[in-house]
Design a protein around this motif. Structure first.
Motif, PDB file in Angstrom:
ATOM      1  N   LEU A  19       0.948  -1.219   0.133  1.00  0.00           N
ATOM      2  CA  LEU A  19       0.071   0.093   0.032  1.00  0.00           C
ATOM      3  C   LEU A  19       0.923   1.116   0.035  1.00  0.00           C
ATOM      4  CD1 LEU A  19      -2.768  -1.206   2.558  1.00  0.00           C
ATOM      5  CD2 LEU A  19      -2.858  -1.130   0.022  1.00  0.00           C
ATOM      6  N   VAL A  20       2.003   1.156  -0.357  1.00  0.00           N
ATOM      7  CA  VAL A  20       2.881   2.342  -0.538  1.00  0.00           C
ATOM      8  C   VAL A  20       3.563   2.389  -1.898  1.00  0.00           C
ATOM      9  CG1 VAL A  20       4.799   3.521   0.440  1.00  0.00           C
ATOM     10  CG2 VAL A  20       3.712   2.023   2.007  1.00  0.00           C
ATOM     11  N   ASP A  21       3.773   3.626  -2.742  1.00  0.00           N
ATOM     12  CA  ASP A  21       3.940   3.566  -3.870  1.00  0.00           C
ATOM     13  C   ASP A  21       5.514   4.044  -3.894  1.00  0.00           C
ATOM     14  OD1 ASP A  21       1.394   2.710  -5.155  1.00  0.00           O
ATOM     15  OD2 ASP A  21       0.735   4.622  -4.813  1.00  0.00           O
ATOM     16  N   LYS A  22       5.905   4.849  -3.156  1.00  0.00           N
ATOM     17  CA  LYS A  22       7.226   5.331  -3.020  1.00  0.00           C
ATOM     18  C   LYS A  22       7.566   5.768  -1.830  1.00  0.00           C
ATOM     19  CE  LYS A  22       5.991   9.975  -4.930  1.00  0.00           C
ATOM     20  NZ  LYS A  22       6.383  10.887  -6.105  1.00  0.00           N
ATOM     21  N   ILE A  23       8.772   5.904  -1.376  1.00  0.00           N
ATOM     22  CA  ILE A  23       9.316   6.727   0.018  1.00  0.00           C
ATOM     23  C   ILE A  23       9.989   7.668  -0.478  1.00  0.00           C
ATOM     24  CG2 ILE A  23      10.754   6.329   1.953  1.00  0.00           C
ATOM     25  CD1 ILE A  23       8.341   4.436   2.118  1.00  0.00           C
ATOM     26  N   GLU A  24       9.576   9.229   0.218  1.00  0.00           N
ATOM     27  CA  GLU A  24      10.197  10.171  -0.143  1.00  0.00           C
ATOM     28  C   GLU A  24      11.182  10.628   0.648  1.00  0.00           C
ATOM     29  OE1 GLU A  24       6.756  13.073  -0.624  1.00  0.00           O
ATOM     30  OE2 GLU A  24       6.872  12.764  -2.554  1.00  0.00           O
ATOM     31  N   GLU A  25      11.055  10.078   1.867  1.00  0.00           N
ATOM     32  CA  GLU A  25      12.212  10.563   3.252  1.00  0.00           C
ATOM     33  C   GLU A  25      12.400   9.256   3.988  1.00  0.00           C
ATOM     34  OE1 GLU A  25      12.089  13.478   6.588  1.00  0.00           O
ATOM     35  OE2 GLU A  25      10.672  14.047   5.266  1.00  0.00           O
ATOM     36  N   LEU A  26      13.668   9.081   4.311  1.00  0.00           N
ATOM     37  CA  LEU A  26      13.762   7.987   5.118  1.00  0.00           C
ATOM     38  C   LEU A  26      15.325   8.251   5.845  1.00  0.00           C
ATOM     39  CD1 LEU A  26      13.591   4.981   5.883  1.00  0.00           C
ATOM     40  CD2 LEU A  26      15.134   4.359   3.612  1.00  0.00           C
ATOM     41  N   THR A  27      15.102   8.161   7.106  1.00  0.00           N
ATOM     42  CA  THR A  27      15.965   8.087   8.255  1.00  0.00           C
ATOM     43  C   THR A  27      15.833   6.748   8.728  1.00  0.00           C
ATOM     44  OG1 THR A  27      15.702  10.390   8.431  1.00  0.00           O
ATOM     45  CG2 THR A  27      17.137   9.270  10.116  1.00  0.00           C
ATOM     46  N   MET A  55     -11.678   4.832   0.998  1.00  0.00           N
ATOM     47  CA  MET A  55     -10.413   3.712   1.457  1.00  0.00           C
ATOM     48  C   MET A  55     -10.961   3.490   2.885  1.00  0.00           C
ATOM     49  SD  MET A  55      -6.467   4.233   1.042  1.00  0.00           S
ATOM     50  CE  MET A  55      -5.303   2.926   1.521  1.00  0.00           C
ATOM     51  N   PRO A  56     -10.808   2.187   3.142  1.00  0.00           N
ATOM     52  CA  PRO A  56     -11.100   1.477   4.674  1.00  0.00           C
ATOM     53  C   PRO A  56      -9.969   1.879   5.657  1.00  0.00           C
ATOM     54  CG  PRO A  56     -11.273  -0.266   3.124  1.00  0.00           C
ATOM     55  CD  PRO A  56     -10.875   0.762   2.182  1.00  0.00           C
ATOM     56  N   GLY A  57     -10.109   2.512   6.639  1.00  0.00           N
ATOM     57  CA  GLY A  57      -9.478   3.199   7.524  1.00  0.00           C
ATOM     58  C   GLY A  57      -8.243   2.233   8.063  1.00  0.00           C
ATOM     59  N   VAL A  58      -8.849   0.676   8.396  1.00  0.00           N
ATOM     60  CA  VAL A  58      -7.609  -0.112   8.591  1.00  0.00           C
ATOM     61  C   VAL A  58      -6.701  -0.391   7.356  1.00  0.00           C
ATOM     62  CG1 VAL A  58      -9.105  -1.606  10.114  1.00  0.00           C
ATOM     63  CG2 VAL A  58      -9.111  -1.917   7.770  1.00  0.00           C
ATOM     64  N   LEU A  59      -6.922   0.021   6.287  1.00  0.00           N
ATOM     65  CA  LEU A  59      -5.924  -0.137   4.998  1.00  0.00           C
ATOM     66  C   LEU A  59      -5.059   1.253   5.270  1.00  0.00           C
ATOM     67  CD1 LEU A  59      -7.693  -1.821   2.143  1.00  0.00           C
ATOM     68  CD2 LEU A  59      -6.260  -2.781   3.856  1.00  0.00           C
ATOM     69  N   ILE A  60      -5.567   2.101   5.722  1.00  0.00           N
ATOM     70  CA  ILE A  60      -4.746   3.430   5.912  1.00  0.00           C
ATOM     71  C   ILE A  60      -3.945   3.013   6.916  1.00  0.00           C
ATOM     72  CG2 ILE A  60      -4.683   5.876   6.457  1.00  0.00           C
ATOM     73  CD1 ILE A  60      -7.686   5.929   5.321  1.00  0.00           C
ATOM     74  N   ILE A  61      -4.274   2.631   7.963  1.00  0.00           N
ATOM     75  CA  ILE A  61      -3.254   2.062   9.218  1.00  0.00           C
ATOM     76  C   ILE A  61      -2.180   1.131   8.672  1.00  0.00           C
ATOM     77  CG2 ILE A  61      -3.224   0.944  11.441  1.00  0.00           C
ATOM     78  CD1 ILE A  61      -4.556   3.525  11.932  1.00  0.00           C
ATOM     79  N   GLU A  62      -2.663   0.255   7.971  1.00  0.00           N
ATOM     80  CA  GLU A  62      -1.602  -0.915   7.332  1.00  0.00           C
ATOM     81  C   GLU A  62      -0.608  -0.003   6.657  1.00  0.00           C
ATOM     82  OE1 GLU A  62       0.346  -3.950   6.206  1.00  0.00           O
ATOM     83  OE2 GLU A  62      -1.029  -4.043   7.877  1.00  0.00           O
TER      84      GLU A  62
END
Length: 140
Positions: A19-27, A55-62
């Motif tokens: 459920l993530v397309d890209k990471i823009e920032e990472l530490t 979009m189901p809230g549980v999928l946003i949490i996921e």
């Protein structure tokens, strides 16, 4: 920035559950910020809800947890492991997420002791908070 292939090298999730397309920032071990482009083609919109796709809230949490897993599993000593949910606290859903929205997913790891970590996760649409929670992870 990490693209989808680089994310898949860190976490084990795959379609239809990545459920993530890209990471823009990472530490590593501390923070990650990811993006999810929400489209009408998402599998869950067929039944949630056909007359008003949300979009189901549980999928946003996921999605927030997956971003947190990228932050944790980017540490050299945790590479190749899996981050599991240990808990969800104080989850709040402040607005709906619909097709066409861009979710900005920010997870900050505030505590880490051995294989357990916890932190704050916030999802935004257009700089407005739509979901927030405190998440606990354990790594195996």
């Amino acid at each position: 920035m990490l693209n989808i292939k680089e994310i898949q090298e860190i976490i084990p999730h795959r379609y239809p559950f990545l459920l993530v397309d890209k990471i823009e920032e990472l530490t590593p071990g501390e923070k990650a910020v990811g993006i999810k482009q929400v489209t009408f083609n998402e599998y869950f919109f067929a039944g949630h809800f056909p007359q008003e796709p949300v979009m189901p809230g549980v999928l946003i949490i996921e999605a927030l947890a997956q971003v947190g897993a990228v932050a944790l599993l980017s540490l050299d000593e945790l590479k190749g492991k899996i981050a599991y949910f240990g808990g969800i606290q104080k989850a709040k859903f402040r607005d709906k997420v619909v097709p066409g929205d861009t979710l900005r997913l920010e997870t900050i790891i505030s505590k880490r002791k051995g294989p357990v970590g916890s932190g704050t996760a916030i999802a935004y649409v257009n700089d407005k908070i739509v979901t927030e929670a405190e998440l606990t992870f354990f790594v195996k």
